[in-house]
Scaffold this active site. Structure first.
Site, short mmCIF file in Angstrom:
data_model
loop_
_atom_site.label_atom_id
_atom_site.label_comp_id
_atom_site.label_asym_id
_atom_site.label_seq_id
_atom_site.Cartn_x
_atom_site.Cartn_y
_atom_site.Cartn_z
CD GLU A 1 7.04 4.29 9.87
OE1 GLU A 1 8.16 4.50 10.57
OE2 GLU A 1 6.45 3.19 9.40
CG ASP B 1 2.56 -3.21 11.41
OD1 ASP B 1 1.82 -2.93 10.49
OD2 ASP B 1 3.91 -3.31 11.21
CD1 TRP C 1 0.23 -0.45 3.13
CD2 TRP C 1 -1.74 0.61 3.57
NE1 TRP C 1 0.35 -0.28 4.40
CE2 TRP C 1 -0.91 0.57 4.73
CE3 TRP C 1 -2.87 1.26 3.43
CZ2 TRP C 1 -1.67 0.88 6.13
CZ3 TRP C 1 -3.34 1.75 4.60
CH2 TRP C 1 -2.84 1.43 5.91
CG ASP C 2 4.51 1.70 2.46
OD1 ASP C 2 4.08 0.81 3.08
OD2 ASP C 2 4.80 2.70 3.06
N GLY D 1 -2.02 -3.54 7.78
CA GLY D 1 -1.25 -2.14 7.79
C GLY D 1 -1.15 -1.60 8.95
CE1 TYR E 1 10.99 -4.78 7.74
CE2 TYR E 1 11.01 -7.08 6.58
CZ TYR E 1 10.35 -6.00 7.38
OH TYR E 1 9.10 -6.14 7.63
C1 DGY Z 1 7.25 -3.78 9.51
O1 DGY Z 1 8.27 -4.69 9.42
O2 DGY Z 1 7.27 -3.11 10.70
C2 DGY Z 1 6.28 -3.46 8.76
O3 DGY Z 1 5.19 -2.84 9.00
C3 DGY Z 1 5.74 -4.98 8.19
O4 DGY Z 1 5.09 -4.75 6.93
#
Ligand code: DGY
Length: 422
Positions: free
Chosen positions: A394, A168, A45-46, A166, A91
């Site tokens: 963000e 979290d 969605w980003d 989305g 990540y």
């Molecule tokens: C995160 O890694 O924080 C993301 O929001 C997962 O989509």
């Protein structure tokens, strides 16, 4: 509250130039990463919201953003929430943990709020060309949502992982997540807290549960039926449901334009219009998520509740606007992601309080479409003011307007270009 001043943003041209720079800097050739170290891949969605930003100065690039995302569509129609186009070590959890992809690029195994039809409609209304292929791809994705996330045809969409919503670490998920067994989750190293203050991120307990759910899906090769019948986390989400309901209306608009039979889409819309009322909690005054395993509703409002008008639902609009007014008296900037009067409200912790630009855009769009122009404009002005004060992070602290989360964030820049700064 001291926000009645409708003064136009000062330095708007500079902010616009900076917003464009952020998009260009986060461009990885066909897709844009949300924030270079925190989220170094394509997020669903980003990317789609970011297409609106690109469209302000490079229309071809806007279409490319969406087309690249749909190259990762699974044979089932699912469009994954992360596409791992490259290898990056910054990540976690990466492709080896997710084990998704189904023959295409490596990806996660869940989806994210389906905003594509709505954004594509806007691009088409602005003069872009609607292709049959794009229409079909979005239609397949929508059909996947209904089949995989609402197999009982309740007219509400389940999310099977908080990341699929989305949003979290929303307090809504705390109770359903509490029941998840984390005993098999081994040790792991988070990378998000290398980049962002841990006070702005989910807790380790949340991450343990996120990973247990990823493992549950990966062990089942992300088979939709196995997840729909066995996932320990299945929560009906008003956010995803409102976004899909809106997207279905926009898809039907496109289908008619292409001369397609949209009867099946209209049936899906009817079902969701009826289903949406299952979220309504009159004693709370909000559309609240509910746990499909226990039937229990969340007991507080979230920003997703204000997406009802965006979805074309106006049944309880007066009550919702009263709530919005009450929220506006409890914090300086609209719209916090969670009820600012509630004890679980945390102004810095990700989806437990902060203001998100693209959520504001959707809420304001729906309010304007239902005659609440003053509220819509107020939300736009708040978003612009947040960006003027704090740049394009963000998200934002709804109490003092400070920056929250990852820096130089692409969708915040896109929302300035396409809406808040206009
Ligand atoms: C995160 O890694 O924080 C993301 O929001 C997962 O989509």
């Amino acid at each position: 509250m001291a926000d009645a001043d409708p003064t136009a943003p000062s330095g708007a041209a500079d902010i616009t130039a900076e917003a464009r720079r952020i998009l260009v800097e986060n461009d990885r050739g066909g897709y844009t990463v949300p924030s270079s170290r925190l989220y170094p891949f394509q997020w669903n969605w980003d990317s789609v919201f970011v297409a609106l930003g690109w469209a302000e100065f490079d229309r071809e690039r806007a279409w490319q953003e969406i087309d690249t995302l749909f190259k990762a569509q699974w044979p089932s129609g699912m469009v994954p929430h992360i596409v791992f186009w490259t290898e990056q070590s910054t990540y976690f959890p990466g492709p080896d943990v997710w084990r998704g992809g189904r023959g295409g690029p490596a990806s996660s195994g869940i989806s994210q709020p389906p905003v594509a039809a709505t954004v594509v409609r806007r691009l088409v209304e602005d003069g872009g060309e609607l292709s049959e292929g794009r229409y079909d791809a979005i239609d397949r994705w929508h059909r996947w949502w209904h089949a995989a996330r609402d197999p009982e045809e309740l007219g509400v969409m389940a999310v099977v992982h908080p990341w699929e919503s989305g949003r979290d670490n929303l307090p809504d998920w705390d109770r359903p997540m509490a029941a998840i067994d984390t005993s098999a989750v081994g040790s792991y190293v988070r990378r998000d807290t290398d980049v962002v203050d841990p006070a702005m991120r989910p807790h380790k307990d949340d991450y343990d549960r996120y990973l247990a759910l990823v493992e549950f899906g990966a062990e089942r090769d992300w088979e939709d039926d196995a997840i729909a019948t066995g996932s320990p986390f299945r929560v009906a989400d008003p956010g995803v449901t409102a976004i899909l309901l809106r997207a279905e209306r926009d898809l039907a608009w496109m289908g008619r334009r292409l001369g397609r039979d949209v009867t099946a889409i209209e049936r899906r819309i009817d079902r969701m219009e009826a289903g949406f009322e299952r979220f309504w909690q009159p004693e709370v005054g909000h559309y609240c998520s509910f746990d499909l395993l226990t039937g229990r509703h969340a007991e507080a409002g979230t920003s997703a509740s204000f997406l009802a008008p965006y979805a074309g639902i106006d049944m309880n609009l007066d009550r919702l606007v009263t709530e919005l007014d009450a929220w506006s008296q409890a914090c300086r900037f609209l719209v916090p992601s969670f009820d600012p009067r509630h004890p679980d409200f945390e102004p810095l912790r990700y989806w437990r309080g902060p203001v998100w630009g693209m959520v504001n855009y959707m809420i304001a769009t729906g309010l304007a479409e239902h005659g609440h122009d003053r509220w819509a404009e107020r939300i736009r002005r708040h978003t612009a003011e947040l960006i003027e004060r704090s740049g394009m992070p963000e998200s934002f602290d709804p109490v003092d307007g400070g920056p929250v989360g990852g820096p130089r964030f692409t969708w915040t820049a896109a929302m300035w270009l396409a809406w808040a700064g206009v």
